[in-house]
Design a protein around this motif. Structure first.
Motif, short mmCIF file in Angstrom:
data_model
loop_
_atom_site.label_atom_id
_atom_site.label_comp_id
_atom_site.label_asym_id
_atom_site.label_seq_id
_atom_site.Cartn_x
_atom_site.Cartn_y
_atom_site.Cartn_z
N LEU A 1 -7.59 -10.72 -3.80
CA LEU A 1 -6.15 -10.68 -3.55
C LEU A 1 -5.49 -11.77 -4.37
O LEU A 1 -5.95 -12.92 -4.38
N LEU B 1 -3.81 -6.47 -5.02
CA LEU B 1 -5.03 -6.41 -4.24
C LEU B 1 -6.00 -5.46 -4.91
O LEU B 1 -5.68 -4.29 -5.14
N MET C 1 -1.86 -13.80 -5.00
CA MET C 1 -0.59 -14.09 -4.33
C MET C 1 0.07 -15.28 -5.02
O MET C 1 -0.56 -15.97 -5.84
N HIS D 1 -9.31 -8.80 3.97
CA HIS D 1 -8.41 -8.63 2.82
C HIS D 1 -7.24 -7.72 3.14
O HIS D 1 -6.10 -7.96 2.71
N TRP E 1 -3.31 -8.81 3.19
CA TRP E 1 -2.40 -8.08 2.31
C TRP E 1 -1.26 -7.45 3.11
O TRP E 1 -0.08 -7.55 2.72
N GLN F 1 2.72 -8.46 2.89
CA GLN F 1 3.74 -7.45 2.59
C GLN F 1 4.86 -7.48 3.63
O GLN F 1 6.04 -7.33 3.28
N PRO G 1 2.83 -11.42 -1.99
CA PRO G 1 1.69 -10.64 -2.46
C PRO G 1 1.92 -10.14 -3.88
O PRO G 1 3.01 -9.67 -4.22
#
Length: 252
Positions: free
Chosen positions: A57, A50, A59, A26, A30, A34, A47
């Protein structure tokens, strides 16, 4: 097959719930998303949030159909453009992909298995090559890039004009030769003619061949009789993979 996550879609948002995260899947995803949001915002999902306690997560949804089969020249162009964008991004803040674990894994399997025919010949040739000095050169410093980590063609979405990339849970700082070799040697891309594809990138061709040999041997250990991927692939896949390994080892 082990499932590492479950995915649900609600409108323009995708929620990914991780079933296992021993390798910080995860956090890897993430952090990679980013980086894309900062430097290449249209290359993959954006993103949104989270929740590390889940971990969960959220998105944005990315449109397009997964690449598959024999890629057309236009699809290959789109894939090259997308990967070129990804591999040009700064690698700050990303964890490394543990590439050094691949070599002992392959060496151990090659050393412990006895076979006959083309698979036996490939195993014998692989054992000889793995005991030599060339393979160790892969772990000298190379060209660092953001590696996707899972180059199954289904993780590249084609919308008719461009490719976007999804599923970054195996991502991290990698090496350009490793990433190209992993893509070209992945089973999902076997119907595609990759001739000249690597020439679009500033990669050392000798280092690339070394990495391709190692990845091809990795797939041989999965496809051989009794291997973990044998039952999921057509009969004769192990033999064809043995021939592929021998062919790569014959290259100068």
């Amino acid at each position: 097959m082990t499932h590492t996550h479950a995915v649900t879609t609600h409108g323009e948002l995708v929620t990914k719930r991780y079933v296992s995260w021993a390798r910080d899947e995860h956090l890897r995803e993430w952090t990679a998303l980013q980086a894309l949001a900062r430097h290449a915002p249209d290359l993959g999902p954006a993103p949104v949030s989270l929740d590390p306690s889940g971990p969960v997560l959220v998105m944005s949804r990315v449109g397009g159909r997964p690449l598959a089969g024999a890629l057309t020249p236009v699809e290959l162009d789109g894939l090259a453009t997308a990967l070129g964008q990804l591999w040009a991004l700064p690698t700050a803040d990303l964890q490394p992909i543990p590439l050094t674990g691949l070599l002992p894994r392959v060496r151990a399997d090659i050393a412990s298995y006895c076979a006959v025919g083309v698979i036996g010949a490939a195993y014998e040739a692989a054992a000889t090559w793995l005991s030599g000095p060339e393979v160790d050169s892969l772990f000298l410093p190379g060209t660092p890039v953001i590696g996707h980590g899972d180059p199954n063609l289904s993780n590249y979405l084609w919308d008719g004009s461009r490719v976007r990339i999804v599923d970054f849970e195996d991502s991290g700082v990698s090496d350009l030769s490793f990433e190209l070799a992993n893509l070209v040697e992945h089973l999902a891309g076997r119907e595609t003619d990759w001739s000249g594809f690597a020439g679009r990138f500033p990669v050392d061709q000798r280092r690339l061949l070394t990495a391709r040999r190692l990845w091809a041997m990795f797939w041989l250990t999965l496809l051989r009789p009794g291997g973990p991927a044998e039952h999921r692939n057509p009969p004769g896949s192990g033999e064809r993979q043995g021939e592929r390994v021998l062919g790569l080892l014959r290259r100068g």
